[in-house]
Motif scaffolding. Structure first.
Motif, PDB file in Angstrom:
ATOM      1  N   ARG A 145       0.590  -1.091   0.320  1.00 47.23           N
ATOM      2  CA  ARG A 145      -0.131  -0.043   0.384  1.00 47.23           C
ATOM      3  C   ARG A 145       0.828   1.196   0.469  1.00 47.23           C
ATOM      4  O   ARG A 145       0.593   2.139  -0.680  1.00 47.23           O
ATOM      5  CB  ARG A 145      -0.763   0.032   0.711  1.00 47.23           C
ATOM      6  N   ALA A 202       2.413   1.598  -3.645  1.00 43.23           N
ATOM      7  CA  ALA A 202       1.273   2.233  -3.995  1.00 43.23           C
ATOM      8  C   ALA A 202       0.948   3.166  -4.164  1.00 43.23           C
ATOM      9  O   ALA A 202       0.805   4.318  -5.228  1.00 43.23           O
ATOM     10  CB  ALA A 202      -0.293   1.658  -3.826  1.00 43.23           C
ATOM     11  N   TRP A 217      -2.748   1.408 -12.048  1.00 40.34           N
ATOM     12  CA  TRP A 217      -1.574   0.041 -11.520  1.00 40.34           C
ATOM     13  C   TRP A 217      -1.694   0.408  -9.507  1.00 40.34           C
ATOM     14  O   TRP A 217      -1.969  -0.738  -9.201  1.00 40.34           O
ATOM     15  CB  TRP A 217      -1.055  -0.223 -11.835  1.00 40.34           C
ATOM     16  N   SER A 218      -2.027   1.659  -9.611  1.00 39.95           N
ATOM     17  CA  SER A 218      -1.928   2.018  -7.901  1.00 39.95           C
ATOM     18  C   SER A 218      -3.042   1.864  -7.197  1.00 39.95           C
ATOM     19  O   SER A 218      -2.738   1.407  -6.586  1.00 39.95           O
ATOM     20  CB  SER A 218      -1.293   3.474  -8.355  1.00 39.95           C
ATOM     21  N   ARG A 249      -3.943  -2.240  -6.587  1.00 41.06           N
ATOM     22  CA  ARG A 249      -2.684  -2.192  -5.302  1.00 41.06           C
ATOM     23  C   ARG A 249      -3.179  -1.599  -4.265  1.00 41.06           C
ATOM     24  O   ARG A 249      -3.258  -2.215  -2.685  1.00 41.06           O
ATOM     25  CB  ARG A 249      -1.279  -2.192  -5.593  1.00 41.06           C
ATOM     26  N   TRP A 250      -3.858  -0.343  -3.961  1.00 44.56           N
ATOM     27  CA  TRP A 250      -3.707   0.084  -2.812  1.00 44.56           C
ATOM     28  C   TRP A 250      -5.399  -0.928  -2.091  1.00 44.56           C
ATOM     29  O   TRP A 250      -5.384  -1.106  -0.846  1.00 44.56           O
ATOM     30  CB  TRP A 250      -4.907   1.519  -3.023  1.00 44.56           C
ATOM     31  N   ASP A 269       4.386  -5.900  -9.363  1.00 44.92           N
ATOM     32  CA  ASP A 269       4.736  -4.487  -8.843  1.00 44.92           C
ATOM     33  C   ASP A 269       6.380  -4.619  -8.822  1.00 44.92           C
ATOM     34  O   ASP A 269       6.747  -3.800  -8.883  1.00 44.92           O
ATOM     35  CB  ASP A 269       4.117  -3.635  -8.129  1.00 44.92           C
TER      36      ASP A 269
END
Length: 119
Positions: free
Chosen positions: A10, A13, A59-60, A63-64, A75
């Motif tokens: 996180r 991200a 993508w961030s 992933r968060w 990643d």
């Protein structure tokens, strides 16, 4: 309870979201490139910069929302490749500001890899 992988995933991200949000539009990307001293790009280069910004921001967010080991592992591999491309660009005389981004990519990649290995 959050695991180390979740926390580092996180955090990475969030870093990516903040670092890439400026590349979401052609106007903000132009401002950011000017700010870091990069030459002003042509329209095609700007298109690829904004595509990069859009993909990294999406993508961030993924992933968060789902900091699963598989996504964090993917990643981490991506960070290794990004680092390689930063080195390549620096080798070819691009702005030394890229070294800051290289150090950050190496840091987040190492932190995530360490969390993945220790889980």
């Amino acid at each position: 309870m959050q695991t180390s992988v979740t926390r580092w995933g996180r955090a990475g991200a969030l870093y990516d979201l903040v670092a890439s949000a400026a590349f979401l539009t052609p106007w903000t990307a132009t401002l950011m490139l000017d700010l870091i001293g990069a030459p002003l790009p042509d329209v095609m280069s700007l298109l690829f910069a904004t595509l990069f910004g859009t993909v990294v921001v999406m993508w961030s967010i993924a992933r968060w929302r789902r900091p699963e080991p598989l996504l964090i592992g993917i990643d981490t591999a991506g960070r290794a490749l990004f680092s390689l491309w930063f080195v390549w660009a620096l080798w070819h005389g691009q702005t030394p500001v890229l070294a800051v981004f290289l150090v950050l990519e190496l840091f987040w990649g190492a932190a995530q890899l360490r969390a993945l290995v220790r889980r």
